[in-house]
Design an enzyme around this catalytic site. Structure first.
Site, PDB file in Angstrom:
ATOM      1  N   TRP A 330     -55.496 -44.745 -55.840  1.00  0.00           N
ATOM      2  CA  TRP A 330     -54.196 -44.113 -55.738  1.00  0.00           C
ATOM      3  C   TRP A 330     -53.828 -44.264 -54.159  1.00  0.00           C
ATOM      4  O   TRP A 330     -52.817 -44.088 -53.925  1.00  0.00           O
ATOM      5  CB  TRP A 330     -54.050 -42.664 -56.113  1.00  0.00           C
ATOM      6  CG  TRP A 330     -54.819 -41.485 -55.247  1.00  0.00           C
ATOM      7  CD1 TRP A 330     -56.234 -41.875 -54.704  1.00  0.00           C
ATOM      8  CD2 TRP A 330     -54.348 -40.518 -54.638  1.00  0.00           C
ATOM      9  NE1 TRP A 330     -56.314 -40.703 -53.970  1.00  0.00           N
ATOM     10  CE2 TRP A 330     -55.307 -39.888 -53.815  1.00  0.00           C
ATOM     11  CE3 TRP A 330     -53.118 -39.914 -54.781  1.00  0.00           C
ATOM     12  CZ2 TRP A 330     -55.117 -38.573 -53.454  1.00  0.00           C
ATOM     13  CZ3 TRP A 330     -52.815 -38.631 -54.161  1.00  0.00           C
ATOM     14  CH2 TRP A 330     -53.838 -37.864 -53.551  1.00  0.00           C
ATOM     15  N   ASP A 331     -54.639 -44.351 -53.380  1.00  0.00           N
ATOM     16  CA  ASP A 331     -54.546 -44.434 -51.893  1.00  0.00           C
ATOM     17  C   ASP A 331     -53.563 -45.507 -51.722  1.00  0.00           C
ATOM     18  O   ASP A 331     -52.414 -45.534 -50.965  1.00  0.00           O
ATOM     19  CB  ASP A 331     -55.506 -45.329 -51.103  1.00  0.00           C
ATOM     20  CG  ASP A 331     -56.916 -44.427 -51.328  1.00  0.00           C
ATOM     21  OD1 ASP A 331     -57.174 -43.858 -52.449  1.00  0.00           O
ATOM     22  OD2 ASP A 331     -57.723 -44.437 -50.229  1.00  0.00           O
ATOM     23  N   GLU A 474     -61.270 -33.317 -54.695  1.00  0.00           N
ATOM     24  CA  GLU A 474     -62.393 -33.552 -55.626  1.00  0.00           C
ATOM     25  C   GLU A 474     -63.487 -32.525 -55.629  1.00  0.00           C
ATOM     26  O   GLU A 474     -64.430 -32.893 -56.374  1.00  0.00           O
ATOM     27  CB  GLU A 474     -62.861 -34.920 -55.323  1.00  0.00           C
ATOM     28  CG  GLU A 474     -61.820 -36.039 -55.315  1.00  0.00           C
ATOM     29  CD  GLU A 474     -62.212 -37.451 -55.319  1.00  0.00           C
ATOM     30  OE1 GLU A 474     -63.348 -37.419 -54.349  1.00  0.00           O
ATOM     31  OE2 GLU A 474     -61.672 -38.385 -55.692  1.00  0.00           O
ATOM     32  N   LYS A 588     -61.347 -30.341 -50.522  1.00  0.00           N
ATOM     33  CA  LYS A 588     -61.758 -31.388 -49.754  1.00  0.00           C
ATOM     34  C   LYS A 588     -60.704 -31.999 -48.854  1.00  0.00           C
ATOM     35  O   LYS A 588     -60.760 -32.533 -47.772  1.00  0.00           O
ATOM     36  CB  LYS A 588     -62.233 -32.568 -50.690  1.00  0.00           C
ATOM     37  CG  LYS A 588     -62.591 -33.637 -50.264  1.00  0.00           C
ATOM     38  CD  LYS A 588     -63.390 -34.793 -51.061  1.00  0.00           C
ATOM     39  CE  LYS A 588     -63.645 -36.106 -50.435  1.00  0.00           C
ATOM     40  NZ  LYS A 588     -63.984 -37.104 -51.344  1.00  0.00           N
ATOM     41  N   GLN A 589     -59.504 -32.022 -49.538  1.00  0.00           N
ATOM     42  CA  GLN A 589     -58.135 -32.808 -48.867  1.00  0.00           C
ATOM     43  C   GLN A 589     -56.837 -32.000 -49.552  1.00  0.00           C
ATOM     44  O   GLN A 589     -57.134 -31.458 -50.456  1.00  0.00           O
ATOM     45  CB  GLN A 589     -58.324 -34.216 -49.305  1.00  0.00           C
ATOM     46  CG  GLN A 589     -58.053 -34.358 -50.713  1.00  0.00           C
ATOM     47  CD  GLN A 589     -58.695 -35.760 -51.137  1.00  0.00           C
ATOM     48  OE1 GLN A 589     -59.807 -36.018 -51.385  1.00  0.00           O
ATOM     49  NE2 GLN A 589     -57.905 -36.883 -50.845  1.00  0.00           N
TER      50      GLN A 589
END
Ligand code: BGC
Length: 767
Positions: A330-331, A474, A588-589
């Protein structure tokens, strides 16, 4: 004065790790291939890699990964029989430079042995106008008369993570051209490298040794004389659409290049680069550090943008090697695509064509995941066919070597919606609906269809919910009602409905054909219903905080430091089943904040602030995708200091190369094009305050402290603009070749921008 158009170092890399990182920092690429920033004399031990876009191979049960080509750029030099290398002890001085203006890598190294000094100078580039071609200029100068041996040609000793990928390698010389070719082990695709030189000194013999196909030149070098030659190498594979055998095509390419000569090849390459920069450079006045880092990030993106007609996309580690399986995540859609859409729409469309090309793979995945879904479930890690390269056990536990079950592949369902959103954005912002007709509409409808088969109707609540997913964070898998995912899915339904409406109005025949082909007409009312009734977690009435997923707010409080202190191994993975972050609120993000950044026009500054302040201290930023999302949102609610700090962190990630290279036991070293895209977005969307939709471009500038001026380019609906922002004014230059007058909303004021007539608007408090 600092050169803002290059990076350079006089230090020698010491040890494997620094050679690896430097190979990333100094890489060059041209969309067709990447060439790691290694030196002419290096081999596989130093991770030389010419990584090809869009061609993959699998050996045995190891991970499938992109193919590295034999190194047509190889040259080594011996002085009086002693091989020279920057890894040896004979180095007097060394400098290597990467030039941003035209992606040229240069090195100059002086060696000394037995009283004689020998200097090597070389420059190399991968042609921006002839994608299969690499060009090198190489020269040698000795202080005294000396015996010099040059070995130059093609090195078929290839660095692979999970290779060897090329079998049945064969080397030959056809007239003066060297050739090395092999077949990929899985699909038997031919990969061939041809090399030609204009070398005209010394005595040359041809040598095939192991996998090396070389010319060996023995020379009595005169003192002070410069011996220069040029090398031309071409890589072709069976993926290239050529009307002759690929070996012939490669030979022809190097012959042509040699006939043109180095200067002419360089001139057309540099002309293409000038065009690129003209369309996409961002200028920052008052902050050289930011300027340099951002320009380097843009260079990275410009180097790996797909070749016209290739329908290739950009892997998460770009073309810096085989890490992350060379897979497309998806980046690309969420972090790189916006840069291309706003500066190089002709590259953005190619990225979308890749998703059209791999639609069948996404259909296969939908059918085979879980108990079987419908429509298109795009691969979490996508390669040539769109089948998923992500494994169910995708992370290794570094303490005991066990493979950990992760749910990235089967539950990170937002990927399909990310694709649909980018597909629609292409149409909305370029105004060009040809992509929808080429297959884009089909992709969108199939993504909506997939979600219809994934969501649940909750009778008691009279709404749809999306259960059992993994959001961007994640570390928390298999959660219900992840806000980001729900928002993306809802948007996909809306986009599907809009797509049908647009086609019905503009291309009724094409719509009928498509609906018939997909047998989907009867499902369209479901899309409309789901767009209305899919539940998206709401902000808390008191705090404004949006719960990341059902139950998140009840998890244990912790800190990243606390978890790190408890780790048994420095590369320990914090998620996956038993991971330390799993029972805690540590993420995580960016997840909710990613949603606020993606849908930035739909949420108030106040709400952004509340969620940002809640989630930021709980975020590890364990992915390079995280900092830029936080930076953009911070800029939007006015925390410019933080936005700046995280902008720099993102923009410098590949320049400084201090990133983590292992996730669990998996090697993932390489460049970070998503962060490069994130740096551009933070500058243009965050500080520049650009928001474009189908109706207009809006600019709400908020320059951070040191920045006196920010200038960038925007492509919008087939026209081009240059925007110049200072602390008090915004100037918009509509290109003289624009097709019409556009109304741009500057700091809330509608401003008419006519072709070739700059307008300046004052904003904010004047100083
Ligand atoms: C991140 C993903 C990302 C992938 C590739 C992972 O560490 O969590 O969001 O897509 O890396 O960059």
């Amino acid at each position: 004065m600092r050169d803002l158009w290059s990076i350079s170092t006089a230090e020698l890399a010491d040890g494997k790790e620094s050679i690896m990182r430097r190979g990333n920092v100094y890489q060059i690429a041209n969309g067709y291939m990447g060439y790691r920033g290694t030196l002419d004399e290096f081999g596989p031990q130093q991770l030389v890699g010419i990584t090809l876009a869009g061609i993959f191979d699998r050996v045995g049960s190891a991970w499938r990964e992109p193919v590295n080509a034999p190194n047509g750029g190889f040259t080594s030099v011996a002085l009086e029989g002693v091989e020279l290398s920057t890894l040896g002890k004979k180095v007097v001085r060394h400098r290597q430079t990467l030039r941003f203006a035209n992606a040229v890598f240069e090195r100059e190294t002086e060696f000394a042995s037995k009283g004689t000094s020998l200097t090597i100078r070389s420059a190399r580039f991968l042609s921006a106008d002839t994608p299969n071609l690499g060009v090198i200029r190489f020269s040698i100068t000795c202080s005294n008369a000396a015996k010099v041996t040059v070995r130059t040609g093609i090195d078929g000793n290839i660095w692979d993570l999970n290779g060897p990928h090329l079998i049945q390698m064969s080397a030959e010389r056809r007239e003066s051209v060297l050739l090395l070719q092999g077949l990929t082990s899985e699909a038997s695709k031919r990969v061939v490298v041809a090399e030609a030189t204009d070398l005209s000194f010394g005595d040359e013999v041809h040598e095939i040794k192991g996998n090396r196909n070389l010319r060996v030149i023995n020379l009595r070098a005169e003192a002070g004389k410069v011996y220069t030659f040029h090398k031309y190498f071409a890589v072709f594979t069976d993926n290239d659409a050529v009307d002759k055998p690929v070996a012939e095509a490669a030979i022809e390419a190097v012959r042509q290049a040699k006939t043109l000569g180095y200067e002419a090849c360089m001139a057309s390459h540099s002309a293409e680069w000038r065009k690129r920069w003209d369309q996409s450079d961002v200028k920052i006045e008052g902050d050289n550090d930011a300027q340099h880092a951002l320009r380097y990030s843009i260079l990275q993106l410009l180097m790996v943008g797909p070749v016209k007609g290739s329908a290739n996309s950009i892997p998460a580690r770009a073309l810096s090697g085989q890490a992350y399986k060379g897979a497309i995540f998806w980046d690309t859609e969420m972090f790189m695509f916006p840069f291309f859409l706003h500066t190089h729409p002709e590259k953005a469309i190619e990225l979308m064509r890749y998703r059209i090309k791999t639609l069948d793979g996404a259909r296969r995945k939908a059918k085979t995941e879980g108990s079987g879904y419908r429509g298109a479930f795009y691969a979490w890690e996508s390669q040539e066919t769109g089948d998923d390269a992500c494994t169910y056990f995708n992370i290794g536990d570094p303490s005991n070597g066990r493979q950990l079950r992760t749910y990235f592949r089967d539950k990170q369902v937002h990927i399909s919606g990310d694709v649909a959103i980018a597909m629609w954005d292409y149409f909305r912002l370029s105004g060009d609906d040809s992509l929808l007709l080429e297959g884009g509409a089909e992709v969108i409808l199939e993504c909506a269809r997939f979600y219809c088969s994934y969501i649940h109707y909750k009778r008691d609540k009279q709404r749809y919910e999306i259960l059992d997913v993994v959001g961007p964070d994640e570390y928390h898998e298999r959660v219900n009602n992840n806000a980001f995912t729900s928002m993306v899915v809802k948007e996909t339904f809306t986009i599907a409905n809009e797509t049908v409406r647009h086609l019905r109005r503009e291309h009724p025949k094409a719509l009928r054909t498509l609906l018939r082909k997909l047998r989907i007409k009867g499902e369209l009312p479901n899309f409309r219903d789901a767009a209305r009734r899919l539940f998206v977690p709401k902000p808390d009435a008191k705090t404004g905080v949006i719960e990341q997923f059902d139950g998140y707010l009840g998890l244990r409080e912790s800190t990243v430091e606390e978890l790190k202190a408890r780790m048994l191994h420095p590369n320990e993975y914090l998620g996956a089943g038993q991971g330390l972050a799993v029972p805690t609120k540590i993420i995580k993000q960016a997840d909710v904040v990613m949603m606020l950044s993606l849908f930035r026009t739909r949420f108030s500054a106040e709400l952004k602030k509340a969620n940002w302040e809640y989630y930021e201290p709980r975020t590890e930023h364990g992915s390079s995708l995280s900092a830029c999302a936080y930076a953009m949102v911070a800029a939007e609610f006015g925390n410019l200091d933080f936005a700046y700090k995280y902008f720099l962190k993102t923009a410098k990630i590949d320049l400084e190369a201090k990133y983590r290279v292992y996730a669990g036991s998996v090697f993932m070293g390489g460049s970070h094009p998503a962060a490069n895209g994130g740096a551009w977005m933070t500058a243009v969307f965050g500080f520049g305050g650009v928001q474009a939709d189908e109706n207009r471009v809006a600019i709400n500038p908020r320059l951070c402290g040191k920045w006196r001026r920010l200038q960038f380019n925007l492509a919008y609906k087939g026209d081009a603009f240059r925007v110049n922002i200072t602390k008090t004014s915004v100037r918009v230059d509509a290109s003289p070749s624009n097709s019409r007058v556009h109304t741009v909303l500057v700091a809330g004021k509608p401003v008419k921008c006519s072709p070739g007539r700059p307008v300046t608007v004052k904003y904010g408090r004047t100083r």
